[in-house]
Motif scaffolding. Structure first.
Motif, short mmCIF file in Angstrom:
data_model
loop_
_atom_site.label_atom_id
_atom_site.label_comp_id
_atom_site.label_asym_id
_atom_site.label_seq_id
_atom_site.Cartn_x
_atom_site.Cartn_y
_atom_site.Cartn_z
N TYR A 1 1.01 -1.14 -0.32
CA TYR A 1 0.25 -0.18 -0.01
C TYR A 1 0.93 0.97 -0.24
CZ TYR A 1 -4.03 -3.44 1.68
OH TYR A 1 -4.56 -4.59 0.98
N PRO B 1 2.05 4.81 -0.74
CA PRO B 1 0.60 5.71 -1.14
C PRO B 1 1.33 6.25 -2.32
CG PRO B 1 1.53 6.54 0.43
CD PRO B 1 2.09 5.44 0.40
N THR C 1 -1.59 9.99 5.72
CA THR C 1 -1.11 9.31 4.85
C THR C 1 0.38 8.26 5.44
OG1 THR C 1 -2.87 10.08 3.26
CG2 THR C 1 -0.90 8.03 2.24
N GLU C 2 0.96 9.90 4.66
CA GLU C 2 2.72 8.94 5.27
C GLU C 2 2.42 8.76 6.80
OE1 GLU C 2 5.42 12.74 3.85
OE2 GLU C 2 3.82 12.88 1.79
N TYR D 1 1.60 4.95 6.32
CA TYR D 1 2.45 4.41 5.18
C TYR D 1 3.45 3.71 6.31
CZ TYR D 1 5.41 2.97 1.72
OH TYR D 1 6.33 1.89 1.45
#
Length: 140
Positions: free
Chosen positions: A80, A82, A103-104, A107
């Motif tokens: 997954y 980004p 998101t980072e 992740y």
């Protein structure tokens, strides 16, 4: 042809994956610094990955976690990535690292644990023990 040959075993495969997920969920529920996949609502998914989020309260970062698991012969992976990390999206839409900090952050901690129907109970126990031993190591 391969898919058709396996379709009769679909329920068996799903059942085994569900058993492994239940074991992982139970084993990691009380491990500080690990967030397990959310419980599905009004659905019965057939997971192909069991992605956990390893946070700093676990005691190590993802790279250390992955390296330690590989040292124990546990085949964890990172999935997954980004979209804004991929060159196409950076070039086409001018996305850059840092544009999606949440998101980072997520992740940076995601790791997929082994999950396949061919795993026996000893394999599952090996994964659970390795994660718990690593947590104990960093908790000391």
């Amino acid at each position: 042809a391969l898919g058709l040959a396996q379709i009769d075993r679909l329920d068996e495969f799903k059942g085994r994956r569900d058993e492994i997920i239940a074991q992982y969920d139970e084993a990691f529920a009380s491990v500080e610094g690990i967030r397990t996949p959310p419980e599905p609502v009004d659905s019965d998914p057939m997971y192909h990955l069991y992605a956990i989020e390893v946070s700093e309260t676990f005691g190590c970062d993802r790279e250390e976690f992955v390296n330690a698991m590989h040292a124990e012969n546990i085949g964890v992976q990172v999935h997954y990535v980004p979209l804004h990390y991929h060159p196409y999206f950076q070039e086409e839409f001018e996305y850059e690292r840092g544009m999606f900090p949440q998101t980072e952050r997520v992740y940076d901690g995601l790791v997929s644990l082994p999950l396949h129907a061919e795993m026996d109970d000893e394999d599952v126990t090996d994964v659970i023990d390795a994660v718990q031993q690593l947590h104990t190591y960093y908790a000391e």
